[in-house]
Design a protein around this motif. Structure first.
Motif, mmCIF file in Angstrom:
data_model
loop_
_atom_site.group_PDB
_atom_site.id
_atom_site.type_symbol
_atom_site.label_atom_id
_atom_site.label_comp_id
_atom_site.label_asym_id
_atom_site.label_seq_id
_atom_site.Cartn_x
_atom_site.Cartn_y
_atom_site.Cartn_z
ATOM 1 N N TYR A 67 19.546 -46.682 -23.343
ATOM 2 C CA TYR A 67 20.688 -45.356 -22.858
ATOM 3 C C TYR A 67 20.133 -44.502 -22.036
ATOM 4 O O TYR A 67 18.985 -43.534 -22.143
ATOM 5 N N TRP A 80 25.299 -41.632 -20.130
ATOM 6 C CA TRP A 80 25.693 -42.041 -20.907
ATOM 7 C C TRP A 80 26.707 -40.335 -22.209
ATOM 8 O O TRP A 80 27.297 -40.843 -22.573
ATOM 9 N N TRP A 96 24.185 -48.038 -19.661
ATOM 10 C CA TRP A 96 23.080 -48.580 -20.499
ATOM 11 C C TRP A 96 22.813 -49.519 -20.524
ATOM 12 O O TRP A 96 23.689 -50.114 -19.839
ATOM 13 N N VAL A 106 17.839 -50.597 -17.020
ATOM 14 C CA VAL A 106 18.534 -49.375 -17.044
ATOM 15 C C VAL A 106 18.511 -48.032 -15.916
ATOM 16 O O VAL A 106 19.379 -47.386 -15.852
#
Length: 770
Positions: A406, A410, A424, A526
């Motif tokens: 993450y 987020w 994420w 990510v």
């Protein structure tokens, strides 16, 4: 809070009192040897019990009691061993849950949850491969063996640097127990205990436990407003709670068959590594004025970390008369997360991230949703006293996990600029491996023994991207791979010779080849960047040394080595500061290590260790991203630098050819001494101390004036009384007694430092049943 602390202390004290009372009641017949004779050290470096002096391998040993002394302040049971033996180093920038190990300079600085390491951790004959499993604390410990150099024949892949092998106290038909309780600064509590004995003529049990606690002692000065709900305050981070228990049952249904079953549970929560932003000033590596007890973190909820691990093993042995069959079946499972303010507190720069999109903010979290590791090993070995010894075996390994990463968007609260609930990724990793191996040794002459071993290993890694990091509106922008599979089959082998010059002196030589399997780095997804991968690396290592015992009071062992790693796997940063994998052509090293145990006079024991190391990366084509923030190089780079445009922004890369490997100390010195003063027939006052000095250590791939240390020193002291021939002990102690502030790691673009723990002063009570 006060009630909770009282329960912690009361529970720990109750457990220690139980063991100590039992120890007081036991009339121990023998005391710890206070004379001048050295004890024989038995190791299992070659999967069979042997005198350390008869093994053609560079192996160092730490006793369980010494290890407990190192962790009396509540230190991590694995990280505390760093520098305690020559050529072994350990560090972390991801908290207690992710230690990284280095032997003879070889290791891996990658902080990715799926990273592989060239140092294997083995606890009670079970290999712990995943980085989270490697952090399983060790308690009720019998001894530690550090095997230096490739160990691929008997222990398999990913042992190119060596092995750290932990053997805990096992059940026996004799009642025995130990407990050590300590209490120190910051309400630090450490209880390491174990007790066991017979249930019947053919069944014995042992239960062991570890309890560690430290209060939060670091203030967060951040007063808001905030972007993700983080609240500052006094004493909000830095503490931890470690709770572990292990239960073992040893059954001997027949005289030729034994079965050892073991089950363990771990529950840990605490604080991940604190990155101290701007602790390093351009042109200097001095951290002496950095505060250990105060930060200014505007995000990441004060860096929480929480993990749970469960596991068990079944170790069965059948004696067929001259031949022994051993089966080791094991299962481990774990889950948890670690979150951190990776920029070290952008609010220290004078602005807060709620007013606009934050230019220099950074926080992240890695979550291990589920991890399952199965291993099965079979070994068939000779069990005779003749000149020829052999063993054959096979190994199967299966590890599967669901891992998530993450990023900052987020975590942002509703209404904060840049919030993205889709920021994420979820990855599914599978690693399977099988191997067949064999080893034989033959005493060709009365004083010459030759040993050779070989192994063939197949290693396969697969990573699937199950969820991409999409825009806030749900649009998929990732264009990289969703599936990567790497597989390789490699041989590993070793050949050694041991020659007995005299009954007290032997010399040996060893050449070994090993490999570390291919690796996939999926975390970069990510950032909407493709996976990065690295092919297998291989090592060819040469070493020679001698082992000697002079009289009955001095043991002196030394070795010299050189090795070449081809296609070495390295980890650097991309334009986002994200770790990426790559292979360099090779790395070469040479060095030496020596250890001395000496009992010069009655009641005095001294141990000394020293290692020297030279490592060098050799690849003129390889460059590493340097310390860049917003297009500006913020540190002093001493290597040639080139500029490239990456994602539309300037990025700077340093040529690393000729540089040392990261976290490879140039030298290491360790000293431990203990002096006993008998005061009663069965009692003595003692004083013991241990010290470590760490030479030049570079923390990144390129050379700077900031990201290194040279001359780090730490020491410990213990003074106490041992009574009833060692059945109990009461002492005062200090760890990091001089309160040194040592640089242990860095976050380059934020000039952030990671430093060692503060001084802990406390008292300890130990009880033993013999």
């Amino acid at each position: 809070m006060k009630f909770a602390k009282s329960r912690y202390l009361a529970g720990a004290a109750l457990g220690a009192c139980f063991f100590s009372t039992a120890a007081f009641a036991q009339d121990a017949q023998t005391s710890a040897d206070s004379g001048t004779d050295l004890n024989e050290i038995v190791v299992t470096a070659e999967r069979r019990p042997e005198n350390q002096q008869d093994v053609p391998v560079s192996v160092a040993v730490i006793s369980g009691q010494n290890a407990r002394d190192f962790t009396a302040s509540g230190d991590d049971t694995l990280l505390a061993l760093s520098g305690k033996v020559p050529s072994f180093y350990a560090e972390t920038t991801t908290g207690r849950i992710f230690p990284r190990f280095y032997i003879r300079g070889l290791g891996n600085i990658d902080f990715y949850l799926g990273a592989s390491q060239p140092v294997s951790i083995i606890q009670d004959d079970v290999v712990l491969e995943h980085v989270v499993l490697k952090s399983n604390p060790v308690y009720d410990l019998d001894h530690v063996e550090v095997l230096r150099g490739p160990q691929g024949s008997l222990f398999g892949r990913n042992t190119t640097a060596g092995i750290v092998k932990f053997d805990t106290v096992r059940p026996s038909q004799e009642l025995s127990g130990q407990a050590q309780l300590s209490y120190g600064s910051y309400n630090s509590i450490n209880l390491d205990a174990g007790i066991g004995g017979p249930l019947s003529d053919n069944v014995a049990v042992r239960i062991s436990g570890l309890f560690q606690h430290r209060d939060d002692y670091v203030d967060n000065r951040f007063a808001g407003p905030n972007s993700d709900g983080t609240k500052g305050g006094k004493n909000v981070m830095g503490g931890f709670d470690e709770r572990d228990v292990r239960f073992q049952v040893l059954a001997t249904p027949t005289a030729d068959w034994s079965v050892l079953g073991s089950f363990h549970v771990r529950n840990y929560n605490g604080t991940s590594t604190l990155f101290l932003r701007n602790a390093l000033v351009k042109g200097s590596n001095d951290v002496s004025n950095v505060s250990r007890t105060s930060v200014n973190y505007d995000e990441a909820a004060n860096n929480p970390q929480d993990y749970n691990t469960y596991g068990g093993s079944l170790n069965s042995t059948w004696d067929f008369g001259g031949v022994t069959l051993t089966s080791v079946t094991a299962y481990e499972t774990s889950n948890g997360y670690s979150r951190g303010d990776t920029d070290g507190g952008v609010s220290q720069l004078g602005y807060v991230p709620t007013l606009a999109a934050c230019r220099d903010c950074g926080e992240s979290m890695g979550r291990l949703r589920d991890l399952d590791q199965w291993t099965q090993e079979l070994r068939l070995a000779s069990d005779t006293a003749g000149p020829f010894k052999w063993q054959l075996g096979g190994m199967y390994f299966d590890q599967r996990d669901i891992t998530e990463f993450y990023q900052r968007a987020w975590f942002l609260s509703p209404g904060v600029v840049g919030r993205n609930p889709n920021n994420w990724v979820r990855l599914h990793d599978v690693n399977t491996s099988w191997a067949f191996f064999g080893q034989a040794s033959y005493q060709v002459l009365p004083k010459l023994t030759l040993t050779a071993g070989a192994r063939i290993t197949q290693d396969t890694k697969t990573t699937d991207l199950l969820k991409t990091a999409d825009t806030a509106a749900g649009a998929v922008t990732y264009t990289g791979r969703h599936h990567v599979r790497l597989s390789d089959t490699k041989p590993s082998w070793d050949v050694s010779a041991l020659y007995e010059v005299s009954p007290d002196v032997s010399v040996y030589a060893r050449v070994a080849k090993g490999f570390r399997g291919p690796t996939v780095q999926g975390r970069s997804a990510v950032f909407n960047s493709d996976f990065t991968t690295a092919n297998s690396e291989t090592i060819l290592s040469w070493e020679a040394g001698f082992k000697s015992t002079i009289g009955r009071t001095l043991r002196f062992n030394a070795s010299a080595f050189t090795y070449t790693v081809d296609d070495i796997q390295l980890n650097g940063n991309d334009a986002d500061g994200n770790g990426v994998l790559f292979n360099a052509d090779k790395a070469k090293a040479y060095g030496a290590e020596a250890e001395l145990d000496w009992h010069p006079v009655r009641n005095l024991a001294i141990s000394l260790g020293a290692s020297y190391l030279h490592t060098e990366i050799q690849d003129k084509r390889v460059y590493a991203q340097v310390c860049t923030l917003n297009g500006v190089v913020v540190c002093t780079v001493k290597d040639p630098v080139i500029q490239r445009t990456v994602f539309g922004a300037p990025a700077y890369f340093a040529q690393i050819d000729g540089n040392p490997l990261p976290n490879a100390p140039k030298y290491n010195l360790n000293l431990a001494a203990r002096y006993d003063i008998p005061v009663f027939e069965k009692g003595k006052i003692f004083i013991s101390t241990d010290w470590n000095v760490q030479g030049y250590t570079n923390y990144v791939l390129y050379k700077t004036d900031e990201f290194y240390s040279d001359g780090n020193i730490e020491g410990g002291l213990k003074i106490g009384y041992s009574g009833n021939d060692g059945a109990y002990e009461l002492a005062v102690f200090a760890r990091n007694i001089t309160n040194e502030k040592n640089l242990k790691g860095v976050i380059e673009n934020y000039m952030a430092a990671v430093i060692n723990d503060p001084r802990i002063i406390g008292v300890s009570l130990t009880g033993r049943i013999k």
